[in-house]
Design an enzyme around this catalytic site. Structure first.
Site: not given
Length: 513
Positions: A292, A366
């Site tokens: 990130k 996920r």
């Protein structure tokens, strides 16, 4: 903070600060504000009359009017708090108003305060129908308790601004109504305390709240409140062949945690539903190899807010005791860019046997949920709900006011939506239909862990999870945009919100009743 419910005249209660709510009863969009107190006390009305008549106070949402030494009132100060338009009044405005009272008291070092219960006879009945006494009592104590939370727990110069006691004062003689108020008060206190417990977990720095520490704190909570709990790590994860969870965890020196909580009341129907709660527990998310940007990465300690929501929910239902079985799974790990970390282009095999092509390692939530959802099914869950700070795309779609709701079952989703007027939380149902599945098709594996384009990112994430629930009725809550509040509110601190706990509790209760 101590909390008490008293049945007496608010004007006769000795307190440093007495709070009374007010609403604007004007009609029409451009009508001049017409404030009205939610109290039948002549003394309170007399004390506030000059300021209401002057137009200085309009009863707007979170607006305050402070009066010192009011005649005929034993309180040292009288605080009038606006709840907005009477025609749109709900218990959620009352919840916020109670929060305003506590946040008003804290910086002024007022340690004890009282909140006058809105009186049914203060306005026309049509205005008060939205405030049933049990839900109103619950909303007041929830708002007050949640407002007590602050994020500055590690400051060495932290000032003690805590409120010691909140007293709710209801002028009510009817025993039935008193019982309903007490019931709502007791429930609200349990729920708000559990929400603050979750917020405390979310607020912890990543170097403190590792997956192992999350497991320890969860186990301690379960022991305190009589829940069954198991906390596992690599041996169990490998035994279960949780390849998706393992892939995320392998880049960190901190071992992962697989947390299983069970609530099995004796009065639950033996062949009735077992509700499966699954939470994303990434205690810190760097993005892994797909790292990130540095800006705001510090906030990624909140990436276990979904797990905290499920832990807080279990803490609450252990005390509320709904007559339905509940199972909760938390898959916890750090997502780090170590030499052993999983990489874009890797193919991993989930516990279900489905193969996943890794396109972006920052789509790790996920993956851990995939194994958690499948594991909940193998343990007997008949209905599934998961919560996760899953996608930035949900914030792009809905802003910071609504969280996203995705489901494969209209009836089970409607159960959840039906509870929102009580919980006061905002969720918006998003599409999750099979025509989106092509966006996660892989050339080399069964599915990809991100969509083929940047469009519809929240839905493609939901479609990924849908692959692991089969025909089991399922709800996915994407709380990435609402789990952390960046701006201080008049009724609550900035920082972790604890969103979804109140709504999940209502959903669980719908099966119990």
């Amino acid at each position: 903070m101590n909390a008490k419910l008293h049945f007496l005249d608010p004007t006769a209660f000795q307190t440093p600060l007495l709070t009374v709510f007010a609403v604007d009863i004007s009609i029409g969009k451009d009508a001049e504000a017409h404030p009205a107190l939610l109290s039948t006390s002549d003394a309170i009305a007399h004390a506030a009359a000059p300021w209401i008549a002057s137009g200085e106070f309009k009863a707007a949402v979170a607006e305050t009017l402070l009066l010192h030494s009011p005649d005929g009132v034993k309180a040292e100060r009288l605080l009038i708090i606006g709840l907005g338009r009477a025609k749109s009044l709900t218990v959620h405005e009352v919840r916020r108003g109670a929060g305003v009272a506590v946040r008003f008291a804290k910086p002024r070092a007022i340690r004890d305060l009282a909140i006058a219960f809105p009186e049914d006879k203060a306005l026309d009945d049509e205005h008060m129908d939205a405030l049933p006494c049990d839900l109103t009592a619950r909303a007041i104590i929830e708002g007050a308790t949640l407002a007590e939370f602050d994020i500055d727990s590690y400051r060495s110069d932290r000032k003690d601004l805590s409120v010691h006691t909140v007293s709710i004062i209801a002028r009510e003689d009817d025993k039935k109504s008193q019982g309903e108020m007490q019931h709502g008060f007791d429930r609200g206190l349990i729920i708000a305390d559990s929400q603050n417990f979750a917020r405390t977990l979310i607020n912890e720095p990543g170097n403190v709240l590792t997956p192992t520490e999350l497991g320890k704190r969860t186990a301690a909570m379960c022991e305190e409140f009589g829940l069954q709990c198991e906390v596992h790590s690599w041996d169990k994860i490998n035994e279960l062949k949780m390849g998706a969870l393992a892939a995320v965890a392998q880049g960190s020196s901190e071992p992962p945690a697989l947390i299983v909580m069970r609530y099995e009341p004796a009065n639950a129907t033996p062949d009735g539903p077992m509700l499966g709660l699954v939470g994303k527990g990434i205690t810190f998310d760097t993005g892994g190899i797909s790292i990130k940007p540095a800006d705001n990465m510090d906030k990624m300690k909140y990436d276990m807010a979904g797990a905290a929501a499920m832990i807080g929910t279990m803490r609450a239902i252990a005390q509320l005791k709904p007559a339905v079985r509940v199972l909760a799974i938390v898959c916890s790990a750090e997502n780090m860019p170590d030499g052993k970390a999983f990489k874009p282009g890797d193919v991993v095999t989930a516990m279900s046997g489905k193969t996943i092509e890794i396109i972006n390692t920052d789509a790790e939530g996920r993956l851990v949920l995939a194994d958690g959802l499948h594991y909940a099914k193998t343990l007997g869950a008949t209905h599934l709900i998961n919560a996760a700070t899953l996608t930035g795309a949900i914030g792009v779609a809905l802003g910071l006011l609504n969280a996203g709701l995705f489901s494969n079952d209209d009836a089970v989703a409607q159960r959840f939506l039906d509870g929102l007027p009580v919980s006061g939380e905002k969720f918006w149902r998003m599409p999750c239909t099979d025509d989106y599945r092509d966006q996660i098709k892989s050339q080399i594996a069964d599915i990809m862990n991100t969509g083929g384009s940047r469009y519809g990112g929240a839905t493609t994430a939901a479609m990924f999870l849908k692959e692991f629930v089969g025909d089991t009725p399922w709800i996915h809550l994407d709380i990435a945009g609402t789990a952390w509040i960046d701006e201080q509110k008049a009724w609550q601190s900035k920082g972790p919100s604890g969103v979804a706990i109140r709504s999940i509790i209502e959903w669980i209760n719908s099966f119990a009743s």
